[in-house]
Design a protein around this motif. Structure first.
Motif, short mmCIF file in Angstrom:
data_model
loop_
_atom_site.label_atom_id
_atom_site.label_comp_id
_atom_site.label_asym_id
_atom_site.label_seq_id
_atom_site.Cartn_x
_atom_site.Cartn_y
_atom_site.Cartn_z
N LEU A 33 0.83 -1.22 0.00
CA LEU A 33 0.00 0.00 0.00
C LEU A 33 0.85 1.26 0.00
O LEU A 33 0.41 2.33 -0.39
CB LEU A 33 -0.99 0.01 1.15
N SER A 34 2.10 1.15 0.45
CA SER A 34 3.14 2.17 0.36
C SER A 34 2.69 3.58 0.73
O SER A 34 2.30 4.37 -0.14
CB SER A 34 3.73 2.19 -1.05
N PRO A 35 2.77 3.95 2.01
CA PRO A 35 2.48 5.32 2.40
C PRO A 35 3.34 6.33 1.65
O PRO A 35 2.90 7.45 1.36
CB PRO A 35 2.81 5.33 3.90
N LEU A 113 -0.90 -2.09 -10.80
CA LEU A 113 0.54 -2.32 -10.70
C LEU A 113 1.31 -1.45 -11.70
O LEU A 113 2.39 -0.95 -11.40
CB LEU A 113 0.85 -3.80 -10.95
N ASN A 114 0.73 -1.26 -12.88
CA ASN A 114 1.41 -0.45 -13.90
C ASN A 114 1.51 1.00 -13.49
O ASN A 114 2.53 1.67 -13.74
CB ASN A 114 0.68 -0.59 -15.23
N LEU A 115 0.46 1.52 -12.84
CA LEU A 115 0.49 2.92 -12.39
C LEU A 115 1.63 3.14 -11.39
O LEU A 115 2.24 4.21 -11.37
CB LEU A 115 -0.85 3.30 -11.76
N SER A 116 1.90 2.13 -10.58
CA SER A 116 3.02 2.25 -9.64
C SER A 116 4.35 2.18 -10.39
O SER A 116 5.26 2.99 -10.15
CB SER A 116 2.97 1.12 -8.61
N ALA A 117 4.46 1.24 -11.33
CA ALA A 117 5.74 1.02 -12.02
C ALA A 117 6.18 2.23 -12.84
O ALA A 117 7.36 2.57 -12.87
CB ALA A 117 5.64 -0.21 -12.91
N ILE A 118 5.24 2.90 -13.50
CA ILE A 118 5.63 4.02 -14.36
C ILE A 118 6.11 5.22 -13.56
O ILE A 118 6.77 6.11 -14.11
CB ILE A 118 4.46 4.45 -15.29
N GLY A 119 5.81 5.26 -12.27
CA GLY A 119 6.24 6.39 -11.44
C GLY A 119 7.72 6.37 -11.12
O GLY A 119 8.30 7.40 -10.76
N SER A 296 14.85 7.51 -2.60
CA SER A 296 14.04 6.77 -1.62
C SER A 296 12.60 6.62 -2.11
O SER A 296 11.96 5.60 -1.86
CB SER A 296 14.07 7.48 -0.26
N ILE A 297 12.09 7.64 -2.83
CA ILE A 297 10.74 7.54 -3.38
C ILE A 297 10.70 6.47 -4.47
O ILE A 297 9.76 5.67 -4.54
CB ILE A 297 10.27 8.90 -3.94
N ALA A 298 11.73 6.46 -5.33
CA ALA A 298 11.81 5.42 -6.36
C ALA A 298 11.87 4.04 -5.73
O ALA A 298 11.23 3.09 -6.21
CB ALA A 298 13.03 5.66 -7.25
N ILE A 299 12.61 3.91 -4.63
CA ILE A 299 12.69 2.63 -3.91
C ILE A 299 11.33 2.25 -3.35
O ILE A 299 10.92 1.08 -3.40
CB ILE A 299 13.75 2.72 -2.79
N ALA A 300 10.61 3.24 -2.82
CA ALA A 300 9.28 2.97 -2.27
C ALA A 300 8.34 2.46 -3.35
O ALA A 300 7.55 1.53 -3.13
CB ALA A 300 8.71 4.24 -1.63
N ILE A 301 8.41 3.07 -4.53
CA ILE A 301 7.55 2.64 -5.64
C ILE A 301 7.92 1.22 -6.07
O ILE A 301 7.06 0.37 -6.30
CB ILE A 301 7.67 3.60 -6.83
N PHE A 302 9.23 0.96 -6.16
CA PHE A 302 9.70 -0.38 -6.52
C PHE A 302 9.22 -1.39 -5.47
O PHE A 302 8.76 -2.49 -5.83
CB PHE A 302 11.23 -0.39 -6.59
#
Length: 475
Positions: A33-35, A113-119, A296-302
């Motif tokens: 869910l990634s805050p 899942l795709n919406l998260s990956a493209i970020g 860190s944001i990219a890591i959170a998305i990953f």
């Protein structure tokens, strides 16, 4: 083990080895869910929209989200399977409801899942990686698909490390804001204003209402703990686990919003920027630290993608186990790797469809997702009412203040529907599209599944099916 290695195994419901503790499920749930993603991506638009009213919007949104979360906690505790809330709804309301929600939301999985990956590409931009955004998305999807094949305990450790980095970034925003709290901070929070063409104006009830709807969506997701419940040593505790994950989400999302509003020395510049949190941090941190925050944001998305693949792969597995499709497809989806218990066919299918979703226009993705939560909430409310009356829910976790919370759930559905209806460009269309998807899904149940010899009945792991059958008899 391989779930399809013998004719005997093919005739019995398959399940995963129970190796996860409650803490492990919380780690995986908070990862998916990634805050961090909710705040740095969704939260940014809420700040621009509601201005200083974002704090109040998130607080009210937390109450709204709690009502939804408490309902699904009761449903999920009564039927804790990888079938997620769809199977829990089916257990409480009947097979038709389970099949309908399963099928209606099938396309939502790769889109989500795709919406998260493209970020990820957006937050890796400061590092000058010589790859296109689409290529970075494809590499991300391929990597998380491969990692999702690992043992779930390995994924628990991996996502836990990434989650700590994500939480550190959120706490950094909150701490800097509180440390640099401005003299008029309380006035800003209690008297909400937002920017309109560069001018401060009072935030109307309508503006706050839309922000409440969006913030409740940003806070949602604790019910995703259900996707990992078949791996739990004590699945009967999943109701409490869902509530703990929700409370942690509320803290880690509201804290940075509060810190940004009260601590910005140039609040107008923060709220006028498309990246308000980064702009806020830029007022106090040097450039190299800002790059670390972006990383860190990219890591959170990953991390959200990885945990999402692990969980939703299990949900796709459960679709095959409950025989929603043709026999060859069902057989393939229930295959597990021998060493790691990973549903490898389901994961490969999920990875491929998520990659293909890159080519779906963003507007279409939003149309598919934005109205679905509202319709699911209707099933949550009805599920708890029907489940309580039939004795199918409430034995392991009971929604507090019954029937007040379900009644509030009715109000939430009405409020969300009104907000979506007023948004003629996206929300209204989404309601029609999602309602149509649920109607088609019910038709699939009625005219395809129920025309099979003997009809169709929802199935879960053998131990849970046996347990709930005993509970219903005792009730």
């Amino acid at each position: 083990m391989d779930a399809a290695t013998s004719g005997t195994e093919d005739k019995t419901p398959h399940r995963f080895h129970r190796s996860l503790s409650g803490l492990g499920v919380i780690i995986l749930t908070l990862s998916v869910l990634s805050p961090g993603v909710s705040i740095f991506v969704s939260g940014a638009s809420i700040l621009q929209q509601a201005g200083t009213g974002s704090v109040i919007a998130f607080l009210i949104g937390a109450v709204v989200c709690y009502c939804q979360t408490a309902l699904i906690a009761e449903l999920g505790a009564a039927y804790p399977t990888a079938g997620y809330d769809y199977a829990a709804i089916g257990h409480a309301m009947g097979d038709w409801a389970g099949a309908t929600t399963y099928i209606a939301t099938l396309i939502n999985m790769p889109v989500f899942l795709n919406l998260s990956a493209i970020g990820i590409a957006i937050y890796l931009a400061p590092f000058g990686i010589p790859l296109s955004a689409t290529m970075i998305t494809f590499i991300t999807i391929a990597t998380v698909t491969a990692l999702a094949m690992l043992n779930i305990r390995a994924n628990e450790m991996l996502t836990g490390i990434f989650m700590l980095i994500e939480f550190a970034a959120l706490l950094l925003v909150a701490a800097i804001g509180v440390w640099h709290a401005q003299p008029d901070a309380a006035v800003c929070v209690l008297n909400p204003v937002h920017l309109d063409n560069g001018v401060w104006i009072a935030a109307s009830i309508g503006i706050i209402g839309i922000a409440v709807n969006n913030s409740s969506w940003a806070l949602a997701g604790a019910s995703q703990a259900l996707m990992f419940s078949e791996d739990m040593k004590r699945p009967e505790t999943i109701g409490r686990i869902i509530l703990i994950a929700f409370l942690l989400t509320v803290f880690f999302e509201i804290a940075p919003v509060f810190g940004t509003i009260v601590g910005a020395h140039d609040l107008k510049a923060v709220l006028a920027n498309d990246a308000p949190f980064e702009t806020f941090l830029g007022q106090y941190l040097p450039a190299f630290l800002l790059k670390l925050v972006s990383l860190s944001i990219a890591i959170a998305i990953f991390n959200a993608c990885l945990a999402g693949f692990v969980g939703l792969g299990r949900t796709v597995f459960s679709m095959g186990r409950t025989e929603l499709f043709t026999a060859p497809i069902n057989h393939a989806l229930t295959r597990l790797t021998r060493r790691t218990d990973a549903p490898w066919v389901a994961l490969l299918l999920l990875g491929t469809s998520t990659a293909l979703a890159t080519y779906i226009p963003l507007t279409a993705k939003l149309l598919l997702l934005s109205g679905s939560t509202t319709i699911l909430t209707i099933f949550y409310v009805l599920g708890v009412y029907i489940g309580r009356r039939s004795g199918r829910t409430g034995a392991r976790y009971r929604t507090p203040l019954f029937p007040l919370i379900p009644l509030l759930g009715v109000g939430i559905v009405i409020g969300e529907a009104v907000v979506l209806w007023l948004d003629a460009e996206t929300g209204r269309k989404s309601l029609f599209i999602c309602a149509g998807a649920y109607l088609l899904a019910f038709c699939y149940y009625r005219f395809v599944l129920m025309r099979r010899p003997g009809g169709w009945k929802m199935r879960g792991p053998d131990d849970i099916d046996a347990l709930v059958a005993r509970d219903v008899v005792d009730a």
